[in-house]
Write a protein that holds these residues in place. Structure first.
Motif, PDB file in Angstrom:
ATOM      1  N   ILE A  92      41.683  37.672   9.467  1.00 12.72           N
ATOM      2  CA  ILE A  92      43.055  38.031   9.819  1.00 12.72           C
ATOM      3  C   ILE A  92      43.079  39.504  10.224  1.00 12.72           C
ATOM      4  O   ILE A  92      42.150  40.255   9.914  1.00 12.72           O
ATOM      5  N   ASN A  93      44.154  39.910  10.909  1.00 12.30           N
ATOM      6  CA  ASN A  93      44.299  41.315  11.274  1.00 12.30           C
ATOM      7  C   ASN A  93      45.231  42.023  10.291  1.00 12.30           C
ATOM      8  O   ASN A  93      45.774  41.400   9.360  1.00 12.30           O
ATOM      9  N   ARG A 153      42.887  29.699   8.011  1.00 12.21           N
ATOM     10  CA  ARG A 153      41.942  30.319   8.944  1.00 12.21           C
ATOM     11  C   ARG A 153      40.498  30.102   8.489  1.00 12.21           C
ATOM     12  O   ARG A 153      39.598  29.900   9.302  1.00 12.21           O
ATOM     13  N   GLN A 207      51.857  40.288   6.310  1.00  9.37           N
ATOM     14  CA  GLN A 207      52.671  39.080   6.150  1.00  9.37           C
ATOM     15  C   GLN A 207      52.201  38.262   4.945  1.00  9.37           C
ATOM     16  O   GLN A 207      53.010  37.788   4.142  1.00  9.37           O
ATOM     17  N   VAL A 208      50.882  38.096   4.846  1.00  7.47           N
ATOM     18  CA  VAL A 208      50.338  37.320   3.735  1.00  7.47           C
ATOM     19  C   VAL A 208      50.634  38.006   2.412  1.00  7.47           C
ATOM     20  O   VAL A 208      51.039  37.370   1.428  1.00  7.47           O
ATOM     21  N   PRO A 224      52.603  31.876   6.499  1.00  9.45           N
ATOM     22  CA  PRO A 224      51.978  33.073   5.920  1.00  9.45           C
ATOM     23  C   PRO A 224      51.293  32.844   4.578  1.00  9.45           C
ATOM     24  O   PRO A 224      50.188  33.337   4.350  1.00  9.45           O
ATOM     25  N   GLU A 266      48.805  40.604  10.081  1.00  9.74           N
ATOM     26  CA  GLU A 266      48.831  39.329   9.365  1.00  9.74           C
ATOM     27  C   GLU A 266      48.625  39.543   7.867  1.00  9.74           C
ATOM     28  O   GLU A 266      49.229  38.845   7.044  1.00  9.74           O
ATOM     29  N   LEU A 281      48.024  31.210   5.335  1.00  9.02           N
ATOM     30  CA  LEU A 281      47.321  31.701   6.511  1.00  9.02           C
ATOM     31  C   LEU A 281      45.825  31.911   6.239  1.00  9.02           C
ATOM     32  O   LEU A 281      44.976  31.492   7.024  1.00  9.02           O
ATOM     33  N   GLY A 283      47.143  28.848  10.920  1.00 10.43           N
ATOM     34  CA  GLY A 283      47.713  29.911  10.117  1.00 10.43           C
ATOM     35  C   GLY A 283      49.136  30.268  10.492  1.00 10.43           C
ATOM     36  O   GLY A 283      49.488  31.435  10.611  1.00 10.43           O
ATOM     37  N   THR A 284      49.975  29.270  10.654  1.00 11.75           N
ATOM     38  CA  THR A 284      51.365  29.528  11.030  1.00 11.75           C
ATOM     39  C   THR A 284      52.263  29.732   9.810  1.00 11.75           C
ATOM     40  O   THR A 284      53.391  30.188   9.952  1.00 11.75           O
TER      41      THR A 284
END
Length: 254
Positions: free
Chosen positions: A88-89, A185, A95-96, A178, A92, A181, A175-176
């Protein structure tokens, strides 16, 4: 400097260390009252040697010894590792992190799912490794059961995925949700390595020769890579063998 060297030498001889791999991935910290304590590396300091993110995931658990050491100790460690591994970036991860703070149960579920995927992949990859006698390093029956569990994780991730129209094709975006995610992924990445990687190139750093047991994809041209990293296990084993040869060559004391 001398004190630091002594601590590292002692750390590599600590009997509680679960495997040679962990003993080679140790850092030292100053303790209270000037004492020195050897501590395992943080998960984000682990070398990425697997050649694929999910093989690096498998290597976050040191399985040797009586007390395996899990570098994914909690959901925070998982989140930091996921960014480090490129799963993830940063956006993201924010968000997680927010979703997991709001739903602690989701954080625990995500960590449990990732650990389950990690163990399943370990069993499958071991079954893919062919040893010098033509046998496999793992248990094909256990690997078959692991494939069923991995398919379930991927099916759940695919159910939460959605189609996205790109510039030249439609892709499936995992991964829609959170809170899910990270495991989604990772399930996607596990699906990718099992279906697209050449599993005859999966290797295990040779434990019987002093290696750490980490898994990696041998991407060398002639398929001759033997160690997770020469800078770690390869050089350590060479140095130990040199010391043993020198000791054997010494004349006996009178």
């Amino acid at each position: 400097m001398l004190a630091y060297a002594i601590v590292i030498a002692m750390a590599k001889r600590r009997t509680w260390l679960p495997s040679p791999g962990l003993s080679q991935r140790i850092t030292a910290f100053g303790g209270l009252g000037g004492s020195l304590v050897a501590m395992p590396l943080d998960v984000c300091q682990l070398p990425m040697v697997g050649g694929h993110p999910v093989l690096d995931l498998v290597n976050t658990l040191e399985r040797g010894g009586d007390s395996p050491h899990d570098f994914l100790s909690d959901s925070s460690a998982l989140l930091r590792w996921s960014v480090q591994a490129g799963v993830i970036n940063d956006a993201e991860a924010d968000q997680v992190g927010a979703a997991w703070r709001d739903e602690p149960a989701a954080a625990h579920a995500g960590l449990a799912a990732v650990r389950d995927i990690r163990e399943g992949l370990h069993l499958v990859m071991l079954a893919a490794i062919v040893d010098a006698d033509g046998g496999t390093a793992g248990d094909p029956i256990a690997a078959g059961a692991a494939l069923v569990a991995l398919h379930q994780h991927w099916s759940g991730a695919a159910a939460r995925a959605r189609f996205v129209l790109g510039s030249s094709r439609v892709r499936l975006a995992y991964g829609t949700v959170p809170a899910m995610l990270v495991p989604d992924r990772i399930a996607e990445a596990a699906f990718d390595v099992m279906l697209t990687a050449d599993l005859t190139r999966v290797r295990r750093c040779p434990v019987l020769e002093g290696g750490c047991g980490w898994l990696f994809l041998d991407q060398s041209r002639n398929g001759s890579r033997r160690w997770c990293r020469m800078a770690d296990c390869g050089n350590a084993v060479k140095a130990r063998r040199l010391t043993e040869r020198r000791r054997a060559a010494r004349p006996p004391r009178s």
